[in-house]
Scaffold this active site. Structure first.
Site, mmCIF file in Angstrom:
data_model
loop_
_atom_site.group_PDB
_atom_site.id
_atom_site.type_symbol
_atom_site.label_atom_id
_atom_site.label_comp_id
_atom_site.label_asym_id
_atom_site.label_seq_id
_atom_site.Cartn_x
_atom_site.Cartn_y
_atom_site.Cartn_z
ATOM 1 N N HIS A 1 0.864 -1.187 0.000
ATOM 2 C CA HIS A 1 0.000 0.000 0.000
ATOM 3 C C HIS A 1 0.903 1.241 0.000
ATOM 4 C CE1 HIS A 1 -3.761 -1.923 2.082
ATOM 5 N NE2 HIS A 1 -4.054 -1.666 0.822
ATOM 6 N N CYS B 1 -2.267 2.642 9.061
ATOM 7 C CA CYS B 1 -3.281 1.662 8.646
ATOM 8 C C CYS B 1 -4.479 1.686 9.591
ATOM 9 C CB CYS B 1 -2.718 0.252 8.659
ATOM 10 S SG CYS B 1 -1.332 -0.006 7.565
HETATM 11 N N1 ARG Z 1 -3.771 -7.293 6.304
HETATM 12 C C1 ARG Z 1 -4.172 -6.072 5.696
HETATM 13 C C2 ARG Z 1 -4.093 -6.181 4.190
HETATM 14 O O1 ARG Z 1 -3.184 -6.798 3.693
HETATM 15 C C3 ARG Z 1 -3.335 -4.941 6.193
HETATM 16 C C4 ARG Z 1 -3.809 -3.597 5.716
HETATM 17 C C5 ARG Z 1 -2.958 -2.473 6.203
HETATM 18 N N2 ARG Z 1 -3.507 -1.237 5.868
HETATM 19 C C6 ARG Z 1 -2.881 -0.208 5.288
HETATM 20 N N3 ARG Z 1 -3.488 0.928 5.211
HETATM 21 N N4 ARG Z 1 -1.668 -0.341 4.807
HETATM 22 O O2 ARG Z 1 -4.911 -5.686 3.470
#
Ligand code: ARG
Length: 301
Positions: A201, A295
């Site tokens: 991300h 996150c």
């Molecule tokens: N386990 C989640 C995923 O892979 C973690 C998300 C983390 N969120 C973020 N904004 N980076 O989607």
């Protein structure tokens, strides 16, 4: 001109003083470390009541490794209280059983003023979070609320920096989603390409510090994006691998205080040098799902 100023003086001496101070200030050389100012923010978080690592959709997630949910809750609560003690408000969205990643509220959507767009997830494991968050946005009441039509993981991939929105593609949100966000919010969206699956991300690889500055980990981006970032943010803080690997860039800034992983020591030093106040947070349990401070936090801009 002076006569004109003097005639103001008797009416409003405060105004004259301000004018004088402004003209003195414009003569002074720019400060080496600008004074940073925090502004009060509105955040949305989701309690990790149902948090676990039950599947793997990024390289951080190992469903075989134990997770301490009580510790996750305590760490999350520390972050929430830390935001509040720094003058920010936090609204809490109830978690939904069976949606363990819902704690990562940044992925719920993008909200700027009265406009909100709820997310549409890449993986079926998280798909139901889109409508769950959409229902919360609807209840909360935004004049203009839409559900994303394209794959869009909210503030995980869309970060507002001043008037523009930086957006990532490569692992999750699609380039079509960038255009959709651009037309819905009426702001320029700058597309960046991510290349390292550990930084899947945008908010794992880049942090907005204020309206004009960002910090990022260069190796997470493709060559074209590095040119774009260098041109837009010549003063950016370039993070080192050690800090990126503890998700140090997954932080939240209020313009002065920067809430980030307590283990990101190098990045904290660099922030301090630039006049920011790093505030270390330990979210070791949530890191097991590939998440950190940002996150867990959606900002209502
Ligand atoms: N386990 C989640 C995923 O892979 C973690 C998300 C983390 N969120 C973020 N904004 N980076 O989607």
């Amino acid at each position: 001109m002076l006569g004109h100023l003097r005639s103001w003086q008797c009416k409003d001496s405060r105004l004259l003083r301000e004018i004088t101070l402004t003209s003195v200030a414009t003569l002074r050389a720019p400060e080496p470390t600008p004074a940073r100012r925090s502004t009060s923010r509105r955040y949305v978080m989701c309690r990790p009541d149902h948090f676990e690592v039950a599947y793997s959709i990024n390289p951080w997630m190992d469903p075989g490794a134990p997770v301490d949910r009580a510790l996750a809750l305590a760490q999350w609560d520390t972050l929430r209280r830390c935001f509040e003690s720094h003058g920010h408000s936090v609204e809490v969205v109830p978690g939904v059983p069976g949606l363990p990643d819902m704690v990562f509220a940044a992925n719920s959507g993008v909200v700027i003023g009265a406009r909100a767009m709820s997310a549409r997830f890449t993986h079926p494991e998280r798909a139901a979070e889109g409508p769950a968050y959409h229902a919360w946005f609807a209840e909360r009441g935004f004049a203009h609320l839409v559900a994303a039509g394209e794959i869009n993981e909210g503030e995980g991939d869309f970060l507002r920096v001043g008037d523009r929105i930086l957006a990532a593609t490569g692992f999750r949100s699609s380039p079509a989603a960038h255009r959709e966000v651009e037309s819905f919010f009426g702001r320029p969206v700058v597309t960046l390409g991510l290349v390292d699956p550990r930084f899947y991300h945008l908010d794992t690889a880049l942090m907005a510090l204020d309206e004009h500055t960002v910090a990022y980990y260069p190796a997470a981006f493709d060559a074209e994006s590095l040119d774009v970032l260098a041109a837009l943010y010549p003063d950016a803080i370039l993070a080192r691998e050690a800090d990126a690997l503890v998700l140090g860039l997954n932080g939240v800034s209020d313009g002065h205080n920067v809430f980030l992983a307590a283990r990101a020591h190098g990045l904290a030093d660099a922030l301090r040098e630039r006049g920011y106040n790093p505030v270390g947070i330990d979210l070791s349990e949530l890191l097991k799902a590939g998440g950190g401070v940002k996150c867990c936090t959606l900002e209502l801009h």
